[in-house]
Design an enzyme around this catalytic site. Sequence first.
Site, short mmCIF file in Angstrom:
data_model
loop_
_atom_site.label_atom_id
_atom_site.label_comp_id
_atom_site.label_asym_id
_atom_site.label_seq_id
_atom_site.Cartn_x
_atom_site.Cartn_y
_atom_site.Cartn_z
N ASP A 10 -3.48 4.35 2.89
CA ASP A 10 -2.72 3.29 2.20
C ASP A 10 -1.54 3.99 1.52
O ASP A 10 -1.47 5.22 1.52
CB ASP A 10 -3.63 2.59 1.17
CG ASP A 10 -2.90 1.50 0.38
OD1 ASP A 10 -2.01 0.84 0.96
OD2 ASP A 10 -3.20 1.31 -0.81
N SER A 11 -0.69 3.20 0.90
CA SER A 11 0.42 3.79 0.14
C SER A 11 -0.06 4.44 -1.15
O SER A 11 0.69 5.16 -1.79
CB SER A 11 1.43 2.70 -0.20
OG SER A 11 0.77 1.70 -0.97
N TYR A 42 5.11 0.75 -0.56
CA TYR A 42 5.50 0.27 0.77
C TYR A 42 6.09 -1.14 0.68
O TYR A 42 6.93 -1.53 1.48
CB TYR A 42 4.28 0.21 1.70
CG TYR A 42 3.79 1.52 2.27
CD1 TYR A 42 4.41 2.73 2.01
CD2 TYR A 42 2.67 1.53 3.10
CE1 TYR A 42 3.93 3.92 2.55
CE2 TYR A 42 2.19 2.70 3.66
CZ TYR A 42 2.81 3.89 3.38
OH TYR A 42 2.33 5.06 3.93
N GLY A 43 5.58 -1.92 -0.27
CA GLY A 43 5.95 -3.34 -0.34
C GLY A 43 7.42 -3.59 -0.64
O GLY A 43 7.91 -4.69 -0.46
N CYS A 73 -3.95 -1.27 4.31
CA CYS A 73 -2.74 -1.71 3.62
C CYS A 73 -2.20 -2.91 4.40
O CYS A 73 -1.91 -2.78 5.59
CB CYS A 73 -1.73 -0.57 3.62
SG CYS A 73 -0.14 -1.03 2.93
N ASN A 74 -2.08 -4.04 3.74
CA ASN A 74 -1.55 -5.23 4.42
C ASN A 74 -0.10 -5.03 4.83
O ASN A 74 0.33 -5.49 5.89
CB ASN A 74 -1.64 -6.44 3.49
CG ASN A 74 -3.06 -6.88 3.24
OD1 ASN A 74 -3.55 -7.78 3.90
ND2 ASN A 74 -3.74 -6.24 2.32
N THR A 75 0.66 -4.34 3.97
CA THR A 75 2.09 -4.16 4.24
C THR A 75 2.28 -3.30 5.49
O THR A 75 3.08 -3.64 6.37
CB THR A 75 2.77 -3.49 3.02
OG1 THR A 75 2.41 -4.22 1.85
CG2 THR A 75 4.27 -3.46 3.17
N CYS A 182 -3.05 -7.90 -0.50
CA CYS A 182 -2.64 -6.52 -0.78
C CYS A 182 -3.88 -5.81 -1.30
O CYS A 182 -4.56 -6.32 -2.19
CB CYS A 182 -1.53 -6.50 -1.83
SG CYS A 182 -1.18 -4.85 -2.50
N THR A 183 -4.18 -4.66 -0.72
CA THR A 183 -5.43 -3.99 -1.09
C THR A 183 -5.44 -3.57 -2.57
O THR A 183 -6.51 -3.50 -3.18
CB THR A 183 -5.70 -2.78 -0.18
OG1 THR A 183 -4.52 -1.97 -0.12
CG2 THR A 183 -6.07 -3.22 1.22
N HIS A 184 -4.27 -3.29 -3.13
CA HIS A 184 -4.24 -2.95 -4.57
C HIS A 184 -4.79 -4.09 -5.42
O HIS A 184 -5.35 -3.85 -6.49
CB HIS A 184 -2.80 -2.66 -5.01
CG HIS A 184 -2.33 -1.28 -4.66
ND1 HIS A 184 -2.06 -0.88 -3.38
CD2 HIS A 184 -2.08 -0.20 -5.45
CE1 HIS A 184 -1.66 0.38 -3.39
NE2 HIS A 184 -1.66 0.81 -4.64
N1 DGL Z 1 -1.73 -1.65 -0.74
C1 DGL Z 1 -0.57 -2.16 -0.08
C2 DGL Z 1 -0.94 -3.47 0.66
O1 DGL Z 1 -2.09 -3.74 0.93
C3 DGL Z 1 0.67 -2.43 -0.87
C4 DGL Z 1 1.10 -1.59 -2.00
C5 DGL Z 1 2.54 -1.11 -1.86
O2 DGL Z 1 3.47 -1.90 -2.11
O3 DGL Z 1 2.71 0.04 -1.47
O4 DGL Z 1 -0.07 -4.22 1.01
#
Ligand code: DGL
Length: 281
Positions: A10-11, A42-43, A73-75, A182-184
């Site tokens: 992930d990021s 990443y977003g 990571c969804n992004t 978003c996983t965060h």
């Molecule tokens: N964890 C990332 C997701 O699932 C996003 C966090 C980021 O912006 O890097 O989209």
Amino acid sequence: MTRNTIGIFDSGVGGLTVADALHRLLPTLPIRYIADSAYFPYGERSDAEVEARASVLTERLVAEGCVLVVVACNTASSAALERLRAQSLVPIVGMEPPLKPAAERTRSGHVAVLATSATTRGERLARLQDAHAGSTNVVSLPMSGLADLVEGGEVDGERVRALLHRALEAMPADVDEVALGCTHYGFLRPALEAMLGPGVEVLDASEPVARQVLRQLEAHGIPLPSAAGAELAVRCSTTGVLDAFAAVIARLRAAGATLPPIEFVPLEQPLEQTSGLGTPV
Ligand code: DGL
């Protein structure tokens, strides 16, 4: 590296929600995790930038011997999943907001997806909506800055609540299902649930994705370790500063976040810089 190690990236810390779900399902499964902290968030990056980083991380995990890679990571899944699958020698499992279960479970007919800006404007979410939302009204809320707080170890408190409050003002009152895209945001579930109240269900894809990993291992004939063996810690590295990353994890744990046991290991070789992205932080 053990024969059936699963690679996850992930990021930053977000993908640890998926690592945790996988660890809970099978604590003896070896898990390797890389946080691309040097290129977080990443977003706020372009698809091309995220795709470049996703390739570098996937290649590294495969080079280290991982038998399956989870894009936690969804992004990154939104920007790169098809390309990664086409290029990779191992099965790739990605993330998407749990819009399908949200649309199935809503009684009011209104659901919300909380995600990064990149994911909300991505084609993948639009396709998911076309395929599964039917007549359900779906509102996508880009939660700018929210992942940044989590990445600093902040999962509750005034700043988190203020940001959530501002973003949720745009949410129609009759939404009764919220899909975390978003996983965060998995770490924000308690804060979100407290804010939304008992009439709104919050859905997170980490456990379904962990189950999908086990199904994929089986489908590809990759043997699972016996559940009776010793519990393994997640071997965790970052492209950023390892001590700073470990400090954030400690902060998340202190705030009550659910995390797997983690062993922090430096990256054996630095991960290639992606050209055109400037200097990593
Ligand atoms: N964890 C990332 C997701 O699932 C996003 C966090 C980021 O912006 O890097 O989209």
